[in-house]
Design a protein around this motif. Structure first.
Motif, PDB file in Angstrom:
ATOM      1  N   GLY A  28       0.771  -1.285   0.004  1.00 51.29           N
ATOM      2  CA  GLY A  28      -0.131   0.124   0.157  1.00 51.29           C
ATOM      3  C   GLY A  28       0.705   1.349  -0.161  1.00 51.29           C
ATOM      4  N   VAL A  29       2.074   1.233  -0.221  1.00 51.81           N
ATOM      5  CA  VAL A  29       2.976   2.320  -0.312  1.00 51.81           C
ATOM      6  C   VAL A  29       3.119   2.854  -1.951  1.00 51.81           C
ATOM      7  N   PHE A  30       3.145   3.831  -2.280  1.00 51.45           N
ATOM      8  CA  PHE A  30       3.286   4.292  -3.663  1.00 51.45           C
ATOM      9  C   PHE A  30       4.609   5.005  -3.602  1.00 51.45           C
ATOM     10  N   PHE A  31       5.498   4.944  -4.371  1.00 54.71           N
ATOM     11  CA  PHE A  31       6.980   5.261  -4.365  1.00 54.71           C
ATOM     12  C   PHE A  31       7.250   6.178  -5.661  1.00 54.71           C
ATOM     13  N   ALA A  32       8.016   7.102  -5.507  1.00 61.71           N
ATOM     14  CA  ALA A  32       8.708   8.039  -6.485  1.00 61.71           C
ATOM     15  C   ALA A  32      10.118   7.902  -6.441  1.00 61.71           C
ATOM     16  N   ILE A  33      10.748   7.283  -7.448  1.00 62.16           N
ATOM     17  CA  ILE A  33      12.167   7.026  -7.271  1.00 62.16           C
ATOM     18  C   ILE A  33      13.030   7.690  -8.507  1.00 62.16           C
ATOM     19  N   ASP A  34      14.044   8.317  -7.920  1.00 64.15           N
ATOM     20  CA  ASP A  34      15.037   8.948  -9.062  1.00 64.15           C
ATOM     21  C   ASP A  34      15.690   7.833  -9.592  1.00 64.15           C
ATOM     22  N   LYS A  38      17.884   7.708 -12.075  1.00 62.32           N
ATOM     23  CA  LYS A  38      19.292   8.156 -12.252  1.00 62.32           C
ATOM     24  C   LYS A  38      20.378   8.065 -11.057  1.00 62.32           C
ATOM     25  N   GLN A  39      19.876   8.402  -9.758  1.00 63.81           N
ATOM     26  CA  GLN A  39      20.364   8.312  -8.413  1.00 63.81           C
ATOM     27  C   GLN A  39      20.101   6.694  -7.826  1.00 63.81           C
ATOM     28  N   ALA A  40      19.117   6.149  -8.016  1.00 62.73           N
ATOM     29  CA  ALA A  40      18.720   4.828  -7.595  1.00 62.73           C
ATOM     30  C   ALA A  40      18.415   5.069  -6.197  1.00 62.73           C
ATOM     31  N   LYS A  41      17.494   6.381  -5.848  1.00 64.92           N
ATOM     32  CA  LYS A  41      17.091   6.651  -4.540  1.00 64.92           C
ATOM     33  C   LYS A  41      15.590   7.138  -4.595  1.00 64.92           C
ATOM     34  N   VAL A  42      14.928   6.891  -3.371  1.00 65.36           N
ATOM     35  CA  VAL A  42      13.645   7.025  -3.060  1.00 65.36           C
ATOM     36  C   VAL A  42      13.579   8.771  -3.002  1.00 65.36           C
ATOM     37  N   SER A  43      12.681   9.270  -3.585  1.00 70.12           N
ATOM     38  CA  SER A  43      12.469  10.627  -3.580  1.00 70.12           C
ATOM     39  C   SER A  43      11.476  10.902  -2.374  1.00 70.12           C
ATOM     40  N   TRP A  44      10.394  10.223  -2.640  1.00 70.08           N
ATOM     41  CA  TRP A  44       9.219  10.321  -1.708  1.00 70.08           C
ATOM     42  C   TRP A  44       8.556   9.214  -1.767  1.00 70.08           C
ATOM     43  N   THR A  45       7.576   8.785  -0.676  1.00 69.74           N
ATOM     44  CA  THR A  45       6.566   7.723  -0.638  1.00 69.74           C
ATOM     45  C   THR A  45       5.086   8.291  -0.437  1.00 69.74           C
ATOM     46  N   THR A  49       1.433  12.921 -15.531  1.00 69.97           N
ATOM     47  CA  THR A  49       1.527  14.174 -16.161  1.00 69.97           C
ATOM     48  C   THR A  49       2.623  14.905 -15.292  1.00 69.97           C
ATOM     49  N   PRO A  50       2.907  16.275 -16.001  1.00 70.89           N
ATOM     50  CA  PRO A  50       3.846  17.086 -15.148  1.00 70.89           C
ATOM     51  C   PRO A  50       3.150  17.706 -14.028  1.00 70.89           C
ATOM     52  N   GLU A  51       1.534  17.706 -14.006  1.00 71.21           N
ATOM     53  CA  GLU A  51       0.798  18.427 -12.847  1.00 71.21           C
ATOM     54  C   GLU A  51       0.388  17.258 -11.861  1.00 71.21           C
ATOM     55  N   CYS A  52      -0.034  16.024 -12.190  1.00 72.86           N
ATOM     56  CA  CYS A  52      -0.204  14.985 -11.189  1.00 72.86           C
ATOM     57  C   CYS A  52       0.306  13.538 -11.624  1.00 72.86           C
ATOM     58  N   VAL A  53       0.325  12.732 -10.915  1.00 72.87           N
ATOM     59  CA  VAL A  53       0.444  11.376 -10.899  1.00 72.87           C
ATOM     60  C   VAL A  53      -0.983  10.696 -10.496  1.00 72.87           C
ATOM     61  N   VAL A  54      -1.686   9.979 -11.359  1.00 71.27           N
ATOM     62  CA  VAL A  54      -3.117   9.378 -10.864  1.00 71.27           C
ATOM     63  C   VAL A  54      -2.901   7.862 -10.980  1.00 71.27           C
ATOM     64  N   VAL A  55      -3.354   7.431  -9.888  1.00 68.90           N
ATOM     65  CA  VAL A  55      -3.485   6.005  -9.645  1.00 68.90           C
ATOM     66  C   VAL A  55      -4.635   5.629  -8.849  1.00 68.90           C
ATOM     67  N   GLN A 114      -6.684   8.522  -6.902  1.00 69.00           N
ATOM     68  CA  GLN A 114      -5.934   9.631  -6.230  1.00 69.00           C
ATOM     69  C   GLN A 114      -5.022  10.131  -7.059  1.00 69.00           C
ATOM     70  N   ALA A 115      -4.993  11.523  -6.952  1.00 71.64           N
ATOM     71  CA  ALA A 115      -3.932  12.692  -7.881  1.00 71.64           C
ATOM     72  C   ALA A 115      -2.756  13.005  -6.740  1.00 71.64           C
ATOM     73  N   LEU A 116      -1.622  12.705  -7.202  1.00 70.13           N
ATOM     74  CA  LEU A 116      -0.400  12.970  -6.137  1.00 70.13           C
ATOM     75  C   LEU A 116       0.499  14.053  -6.886  1.00 70.13           C
ATOM     76  N   ASP A 117       0.962  14.770  -6.156  1.00 73.18           N
ATOM     77  CA  ASP A 117       1.905  15.982  -6.578  1.00 73.18           C
ATOM     78  C   ASP A 117       3.092  15.208  -7.169  1.00 73.18           C
ATOM     79  N   PRO A 118       3.469  15.203  -8.334  1.00 76.81           N
ATOM     80  CA  PRO A 118       4.743  14.185  -8.850  1.00 76.81           C
ATOM     81  C   PRO A 118       6.047  14.694  -8.044  1.00 76.81           C
ATOM     82  N   LYS A 119       6.265  15.856  -7.673  1.00 79.39           N
ATOM     83  CA  LYS A 119       7.338  16.353  -7.018  1.00 79.39           C
ATOM     84  C   LYS A 119       7.484  16.270  -5.657  1.00 79.39           C
ATOM     85  N   THR A 120       6.472  16.030  -4.851  1.00 77.47           N
ATOM     86  CA  THR A 120       6.442  15.850  -3.436  1.00 77.47           C
ATOM     87  C   THR A 120       5.534  14.759  -2.905  1.00 77.47           C
ATOM     88  N   GLY A 121       4.570  14.154  -3.775  1.00 76.44           N
ATOM     89  CA  GLY A 121       3.628  12.976  -3.186  1.00 76.44           C
ATOM     90  C   GLY A 121       2.622  13.664  -2.426  1.00 76.44           C
TER      91      GLY A 121
END
Length: 221
Positions: free
Chosen positions: A168-174, A176-183, A200-206, A214-221
């Motif tokens: 139940g955790v949604f991940f954003a992973i960089d 190029k750095q192989a690092k978790v940016s946010w969950t 999209t640049p505005e939201c991540v829809v899942v 849900q729509a999440l901010d792609p930069k911050t979660g």
């Protein structure tokens, strides 16, 4: 339009009328969706056979044998086709002949479609890791530990890979750095993510098993 069914038939329907143009029959069944490229259909079955079929006639051109069920669609890189299997292996085949170019094994099943960006493949595995694989040689570049298994196909925008897990955790992973940016985790109704995200640049829809989209901010979660 091309449809594979659980009875082991692949149908080609006329998109304007819905009438059947041809069908290709096997003794197995299809869970995966067909992939279409350059006049050919690529599709794996629940017995691990991966077929290439002529899109205009339904004639089998070649078949490749994996060792377990194929759940998801193929993807492509240059003149090659990529497919994951429950035998925990990502296969890279010559798209014209079906001959094995390379294979890369992980520690548990692959149920996702491999995502291709540049010369990289992203595979989210049932072993609880995101695998970043070099598509030229099939070798592991890096991997990122997750909270648990997943069969979800990763979505990519820019330097980030987006997907959820069975935990139940949604991940954003960089990547190029192989690092978790946010969950992100829905605190009151946490349920597995079993669908791919749209980005999209505005939201991540899942969508989630919690009956929400849900729509999440792609930069911050």
């Amino acid at each position: 339009v091309y449809i594979g069914d659980l009875d082991g038939k692949l149908f080609a329907l006329d998109l304007s009328t819905g009438k059947k143009r041809w069908e290709f029959a096997t003794d197995s069944g299809f869970i995966a969706s067909p992939a279409v490229r350059a006049g050919k259909i690529y599709l794996g079955d629940i017995d691990g056979r991966f077929y290439c079929v002529d899109a205009s006639t339904g004639k089998q051109l070649w078949v490749f044998e994996a060792e377990a069920e194929i759940d998801s669609s193929a993807n492509f890189h240059k003149d090659r086709v990529l497919i994951g299997s429950q035998d925990a292996t990502l296969y890279c085949l010559d798209a014209k002949s079906g001959k094995l170019v390379w294979k890369h094994a992980i520690e548990d099943q692959i149920r996702c479609t491999p995502t291709v960006v540049e010369d990289r493949a992203f595979v989210a595995g049932c072993d609880g890791k995101l695998h970043i694989i070099d598509l030229t040689e099939g070798k592991l570049i890096d991997q990122v530990e997750l909270d648990g298994p997943t069969g979800v196909t990763p979505a990519v925008m820019g330097n980030h890979v987006y997907f959820g897990t069975e935990g139940g955790v949604f991940f954003a992973i960089d990547w190029k750095q192989a690092k978790v940016s946010w969950t992100y985790q829905d605190s009151d109704r946490g349920q597995p993510f079993r669908s791919s995200a749209a980005v999209t640049p505005e939201c991540v829809v899942v969508g989630s098993r919690n009956k929400r989209v849900q729509a999440l901010d792609p930069k911050t979660g």
